[in-house]
Design a protein around this motif. Structure first.
Motif, short mmCIF file in Angstrom:
data_model
loop_
_atom_site.label_atom_id
_atom_site.label_comp_id
_atom_site.label_asym_id
_atom_site.label_seq_id
_atom_site.Cartn_x
_atom_site.Cartn_y
_atom_site.Cartn_z
N GLY A 204 0.85 -1.08 -0.12
CA GLY A 204 0.07 0.05 0.01
C GLY A 204 0.78 1.04 0.16
N GLY A 205 1.80 1.19 -0.52
CA GLY A 205 2.78 2.67 -0.80
C GLY A 205 3.80 2.48 0.25
N VAL A 232 0.49 -10.08 5.81
CA VAL A 232 0.82 -9.27 4.52
C VAL A 232 0.11 -10.02 3.46
CG1 VAL A 232 2.42 -7.54 5.42
CG2 VAL A 232 2.88 -9.85 4.04
N ARG A 233 -0.62 -9.41 2.62
CA ARG A 233 -1.32 -10.19 1.72
C ARG A 233 -1.13 -9.46 0.37
NH1 ARG A 233 -4.44 -10.76 6.06
NH2 ARG A 233 -5.11 -12.98 6.53
N ALA A 234 -1.95 -8.32 -0.17
CA ALA A 234 -1.49 -7.63 -1.37
C ALA A 234 -0.29 -6.99 -1.21
CB ALA A 234 -2.68 -7.04 -1.77
N ALA A 235 0.94 -7.56 -1.41
CA ALA A 235 2.20 -7.01 -1.00
C ALA A 235 3.16 -7.55 -2.09
CB ALA A 235 2.73 -7.13 0.41
#
Length: 242
Positions: A204-205, A232-235
């Motif tokens: 997420g940035g 952490v997932r979408a990383a």
């Protein structure tokens, strides 16, 4: 049983496999291209390649809840490393969530795409596999460098590789629908994955240093940051010891 569709060239093997899945193609339907010119990677990236590499997509239909779909990429990665090690004798490893590495360089990747859910379960899953067999792209920094099986003397024969890789994907996708099947993959993960150690996570940035430890029940990565556990997932994950 596998049903293999072979093409000289495609834009994207995943696109063709998705078309077949939507038309009702059964699990084990395989799309294999000698080359592709519009390959996709995770998060909208392109997948560069050339003739002589593996471009493969497999239709699977696991009886798995949508919430646990993250298991598929993890399990398929581990199953593919097993298949590659058996055929090429090269020490391929995974890097969460969807990369295959050889001697600290990226040698392959996985792209999992799913169909609409029905009654909380996925209608179909397409697992795309790209492996640098005879050549690899020249990737500039800061991206991690790439390599190929041939660069280390272990290319193997693609004709022989394809059925084993496809079967590994089908088996892994189906296995993780059961708790016992998933447990066996999760238990093996720390010894096989480069993210089980010192890593940099971009999520997420936000970029932060962490230590990867285990895999969550849904395929998420469990890390320790400043002494506290975090999932952490979408990383994106970079390996700090390479």
């Amino acid at each position: 049983m596998l049903c293999i569709y072979r093409y000289d060239t495609l834009g994207s093997t995943n696109d063709e496999a998705i078309r077949l899945a939507r038309e009702g193609a059964p699990a084990g339907t395989v799309v294999w291209a000698g080359d592709q010119n519009a390959g996709r990677g995770r998060m909208g990236r392109t997948w560069e390649g050339g003739a002589g590499n593996v471009y493969l997509s497999v239709v699977t239909r696991p009886e798995i809840p949508v919430a646990l779909a993250g298991r598929i990429s993890v399990a398929c990665g581990l199953a593919l490393t097993d298949a590659l090690r058996k055929e090429t004798w090269q020490p391929v490893r995974t890097k969460w969530p969807n990369d295959l590495y050889l001697y600290g360089r990226k040698v392959g990747g996985i792209l999992v795409e799913t169909g609409a859910a029905r009654a909380g379960r996925l209608e179909w899953v397409v697992v795309g596999v790209g492996i640098n067999v005879s050549s690899h792209p020249d990737v500039p920094p800061p991206a991690h460098p790439a390599t190929s099986l041939a660069a280390h003397g272990g290319a193997g024969d693609i004709e022989t590789l394809i059925p084993g890789l496809a079967q590994a994907v089908v088996h892994a996708s189906e296995s993780v629908a059961s708790e016992a099947g998933w447990a066996s993959f999760a238990a093996r993960w720390p010894a096989m994955d480069l993210a089980a150690g010192a890593i940099t996570v971009l999520e997420g940035g936000e970029a932060f240093e962490a230590v990867g430890g285990t895999i969550e029940d849904d395929g998420a990565l469990r890390v320790v940051v400043g002494g506290e556990a975090r999932s952490v997932r979408a990383a994106e994950v970079s390996i700090r010891n390479y």
